[in-house]
Design an enzyme around this catalytic site. Structure first.
Site, PDB file in Angstrom:
ATOM      1  N   TYR A   1      -8.339 -21.284  -1.742  1.00 39.08           N
ATOM      2  CA  TYR A   1      -7.303 -20.300  -1.777  1.00 39.08           C
ATOM      3  C   TYR A   1      -7.704 -20.395  -3.588  1.00 39.08           C
ATOM      4  O   TYR A   1      -7.524 -20.224  -4.725  1.00 39.08           O
ATOM      5  CB  TYR A   1      -5.934 -20.383  -1.773  1.00 39.08           C
ATOM      6  CG  TYR A   1      -5.137 -19.188  -2.184  1.00 39.08           C
ATOM      7  CD1 TYR A   1      -3.706 -20.141  -3.339  1.00 39.08           C
ATOM      8  CD2 TYR A   1      -4.483 -17.981  -2.375  1.00 39.08           C
ATOM      9  CE1 TYR A   1      -3.122 -19.163  -4.012  1.00 39.08           C
ATOM     10  CE2 TYR A   1      -3.370 -16.935  -2.749  1.00 39.08           C
ATOM     11  CZ  TYR A   1      -3.156 -18.202  -3.843  1.00 39.08           C
ATOM     12  OH  TYR A   1      -2.120 -17.196  -4.337  1.00 39.08           O
TER      13      TYR A   1
ATOM     14  N   SER B   1      -2.569 -18.232  -9.944  1.00 40.89           N
ATOM     15  CA  SER B   1      -1.757 -18.807  -9.716  1.00 40.89           C
ATOM     16  C   SER B   1      -1.925 -20.325  -9.827  1.00 40.89           C
ATOM     17  O   SER B   1      -2.500 -20.435 -10.702  1.00 40.89           O
ATOM     18  CB  SER B   1      -2.194 -18.466  -8.083  1.00 40.89           C
ATOM     19  OG  SER B   1      -1.512 -20.067  -7.497  1.00 40.89           O
TER      20      SER B   1
HETATM   21  P1  NAP Z   1       1.179  -9.971  -0.149  1.00 41.93           P
HETATM   22  O1  NAP Z   1       2.606 -10.637  -0.438  1.00 41.93           O
HETATM   23  O2  NAP Z   1       0.507 -10.830   0.926  1.00 41.93           O
HETATM   24  O3  NAP Z   1       0.790  -7.990  -0.837  1.00 41.93           O
HETATM   25  C1  NAP Z   1      -0.716  -8.352  -0.540  1.00 41.93           C
HETATM   26  C2  NAP Z   1      -1.701  -6.782  -0.906  1.00 41.93           C
HETATM   27  O4  NAP Z   1      -2.954  -7.024  -1.108  1.00 41.93           O
HETATM   28  C3  NAP Z   1      -0.891  -5.754   0.175  1.00 41.93           C
HETATM   29  O5  NAP Z   1      -0.206  -4.528   0.010  1.00 41.93           O
HETATM   30  C4  NAP Z   1      -1.816  -6.393   1.276  1.00 41.93           C
HETATM   31  O6  NAP Z   1      -2.188  -5.127   1.392  1.00 41.93           O
HETATM   32  C5  NAP Z   1      -3.408  -6.380  -0.110  1.00 41.93           C
HETATM   33  N1  NAP Z   1      -4.190  -6.515  -0.474  1.00 41.93           N
HETATM   34  C6  NAP Z   1      -5.019  -7.562   0.693  1.00 41.93           C
HETATM   35  N2  NAP Z   1      -6.251  -7.997   1.137  1.00 41.93           N
HETATM   36  C7  NAP Z   1      -6.760  -6.707   0.692  1.00 41.93           C
HETATM   37  C8  NAP Z   1      -7.589  -6.043   0.365  1.00 41.93           C
HETATM   38  N3  NAP Z   1      -9.220  -7.097   0.661  1.00 41.93           N
HETATM   39  N4  NAP Z   1      -8.237  -4.517   0.038  1.00 41.93           N
HETATM   40  C9  NAP Z   1      -7.064  -4.261  -0.749  1.00 41.93           C
HETATM   41  N5  NAP Z   1      -6.172  -4.952  -0.671  1.00 41.93           N
HETATM   42  C10 NAP Z   1      -5.866  -6.297   0.175  1.00 41.93           C
HETATM   43  O7  NAP Z   1       0.778 -11.139  -1.807  1.00 41.93           O
HETATM   44  P2  NAP Z   1       1.800 -11.857  -2.296  1.00 41.93           P
HETATM   45  O8  NAP Z   1       2.399 -12.154  -2.322  1.00 41.93           O
HETATM   46  O9  NAP Z   1       2.680 -10.059  -3.410  1.00 41.93           O
HETATM   47  O10 NAP Z   1       0.651 -11.386  -3.928  1.00 41.93           O
HETATM   48  C11 NAP Z   1      -0.307 -10.819  -4.276  1.00 41.93           C
HETATM   49  C12 NAP Z   1      -1.259 -11.274  -5.123  1.00 41.93           C
HETATM   50  O11 NAP Z   1      -0.424 -12.191  -6.047  1.00 41.93           O
HETATM   51  C13 NAP Z   1      -2.328 -12.084  -4.161  1.00 41.93           C
HETATM   52  O12 NAP Z   1      -3.122 -12.336  -5.479  1.00 41.93           O
HETATM   53  C14 NAP Z   1      -1.727 -13.897  -4.550  1.00 41.93           C
HETATM   54  O13 NAP Z   1      -2.786 -14.196  -4.317  1.00 41.93           O
HETATM   55  C15 NAP Z   1      -0.532 -13.381  -5.725  1.00 41.93           C
HETATM   56  N6  NAP Z   1      -0.184 -14.575  -6.208  1.00 41.93           N
HETATM   57  C16 NAP Z   1       0.823 -14.770  -5.009  1.00 41.93           C
HETATM   58  C17 NAP Z   1       2.413 -15.706  -5.562  1.00 41.93           C
HETATM   59  C18 NAP Z   1       3.538 -15.873  -4.245  1.00 41.93           C
HETATM   60  O14 NAP Z   1       3.872 -16.590  -4.587  1.00 41.93           O
HETATM   61  N7  NAP Z   1       3.430 -14.851  -3.890  1.00 41.93           N
HETATM   62  C19 NAP Z   1       1.629 -16.515  -6.526  1.00 41.93           C
HETATM   63  C20 NAP Z   1       1.355 -16.261  -7.750  1.00 41.93           C
HETATM   64  C21 NAP Z   1       0.303 -15.774  -7.145  1.00 41.93           C
HETATM   65  P3  NAP Z   1      -3.190  -4.491   3.216  1.00 41.93           P
HETATM   66  O15 NAP Z   1      -2.929  -6.082   3.555  1.00 41.93           O
HETATM   67  O16 NAP Z   1      -2.563  -3.817   3.751  1.00 41.93           O
HETATM   68  O17 NAP Z   1      -4.357  -4.663   2.916  1.00 41.93           O
HETATM   69  C1  GCO Z   2       1.115 -21.871  -0.807  1.00 40.48           C
HETATM   70  C2  GCO Z   2       1.897 -20.642  -1.702  1.00 40.48           C
HETATM   71  C3  GCO Z   2       1.323 -20.728  -3.003  1.00 40.48           C
HETATM   72  C4  GCO Z   2       1.183 -19.312  -4.153  1.00 40.48           C
HETATM   73  C5  GCO Z   2       1.060 -18.613  -5.357  1.00 40.48           C
HETATM   74  C6  GCO Z   2       1.515 -20.306  -6.370  1.00 40.48           C
HETATM   75  O1  GCO Z   2       1.327 -21.791   0.464  1.00 40.48           O
HETATM   76  O2  GCO Z   2       0.575 -22.935  -1.970  1.00 40.48           O
HETATM   77  O3  GCO Z   2       1.366 -19.404  -1.016  1.00 40.48           O
HETATM   78  O4  GCO Z   2       0.176 -20.363  -3.265  1.00 40.48           O
HETATM   79  O5  GCO Z   2       0.941 -18.067  -2.797  1.00 40.48           O
HETATM   80  O6  GCO Z   2      -0.845 -19.101  -5.504  1.00 40.48           O
HETATM   81  O7  GCO Z   2       0.915 -19.753  -7.318  1.00 40.48           O
END
Ligand code: NAP
Ligand code: GCO
Length: 265
Positions: free
Chosen positions: A158, A145
């Site tokens: 986080y 992230s």
């Molecule tokens: P999201 O929309 O909240 O989806 C999260 C997924 O993980 C869902 O399928 C959820 O399903 C599953 N999950 C959560 N806890 C779990 C567990 N204990 N065991 C198995 N599955 C689990 O999140 P996202 O935005 O797609 O993010 C996905 C990844 O990218 C995360 O690691 C997040 O930190 C990272 N990320 C996101 C962003 C962003 O801007 N969105 C940026 C950088 C990094 P269930 O809750 O049904 O289990």
């Molecule tokens: C926040 C956001 C970020 C993104 C992502 C950025 O609250 O700042 O959720 O943490 O999820 O991780 O790379």
């Protein structure tokens, strides 16, 4: 040259693949030829996602499995190996965030984020690595992230988890490199998914959320990312094309980490 990006005959496991970034990356891996295995905690969501993948022509198989429960993970991997074959590509994507100031956050809330976002990838990597070592090849991709590098108020747990995940990635790369297993990370910027929906909610008067405007001002690409922006990077790191890339975090952020931010008018 393009054959180096093919994932034909590979088994890819994407944790947290029922929606969001995980579904986007799993779809890309499937389109590049891999058989997709994915998991999440809610049976209904797993069933629905599996139908959606298949409707999109992706050979996907869903499991109800919580990445923090080692027994569930071991059972899932055992079943995958007996039904489909050993995992060639692991994407540790499952993750949560809790936006709570340190002084208001309980130890339990802090621990839950660390368990899912940092200990989960350790558990799943530990479960798939033995077969990769036996096979003499493998790819592990940890979803880091912006918070692997930067902080901001209310996301301390986080950021601690994602900072740790960056170093877990580098350290596993050191241990597994001799077995021709490449361990890398992808660091998405701000991506439009359910996880960031609260940060983009339009205001009562229809104007953009202040955080939405803030991120736009901090992103040279002047937009939020979407899950499809991660398709190329994840296929690259999952394929032969990245066999000499190891211990690297590939930031896919529209330039955020390179930018001090637009001067306010
Ligand atoms: P999201 O929309 O909240 O989806 C999260 C997924 O993980 C869902 O399928 C959820 O399903 C599953 N999950 C959560 N806890 C779990 C567990 N204990 N065991 C198995 N599955 C689990 O999140 P996202 O935005 O797609 O993010 C996905 C990844 O990218 C995360 O690691 C997040 O930190 C990272 N990320 C996101 C962003 C962003 O801007 N969105 C940026 C950088 C990094 P269930 O809750 O049904 O289990
Ligand atoms: C926040 C956001 C970020 C993104 C992502 C950025 O609250 O700042 O959720 O943490 O999820 O991780 O790379």
């Amino acid at each position: 040259m393009l054959n180096n990006f093919s994932l034909k005959d590979k088994i890819a496991l994407v944790t947290g693949g029922t929606y969001g970034i995980g579904m986007g990356m799993a779809t890309a891996l499937g389109q590049a030829g891999a058989k997709v295995i994915f998991n999440a905690r809610r049976a209904e969501a797993v069933k629905e996602a599996e139908a959606n993948y298949r409707a999109a022509g992706i050979d996907a198989h869903g499991y109800v499995c919580d990445v923090t429960k080692e027994d569930q993970v071991q059972a899932m991997i055992k079943d995958v190996e007996s039904k489909h074959g050993s995992v060639d590509i692991l994407v540790n994507n499952a993750g949560i965030i809790k936006r709570i100031p340190v002084l208001e956050m309980s130890v339990e809330e802090f621990s839950e984020v660390i368990d899912i976002d940092l200990i989960g990838p350790f558990i799943v990597s530990k479960a798939v690595a033995p077969s990769m070592i036996k096979k003499g090849a493998g790819k592990i991709i940890n979803i880091c992230s912006m918070m692997s590098e930067l902080g901001r108020e209310t996301v301390t747990a986080y950021a601690a988890a994602k900072g740790g995940l960056k170093m877990l990635t580098k350290n596993m790369a050191c241990e597994f490199g001799e077995h021709n297993i490449q361990v890398n990370g992808i660091g998405p910027g701000y991506i439009a998914t359910p996880q960031t929906a609260p940060l983009r909610e339009p205001q009562a008067d229809g104007s953009r959320h202040p955080f939405d405007n803030f991120i736009i001002s901090k992103t040279p690409a002047v937009r939020w990312g979407n899950p499809e922006d991660l398709s190329g990077p994840v296929v690259f790191l999952a394929s032969k094309a990245s066999d000499f890339v190891n211990g690297h975090i590939l930031y896919v952020d529209g330039g955020i980490l390179a930018y001090i931010g637009k001067q306010p008018k």
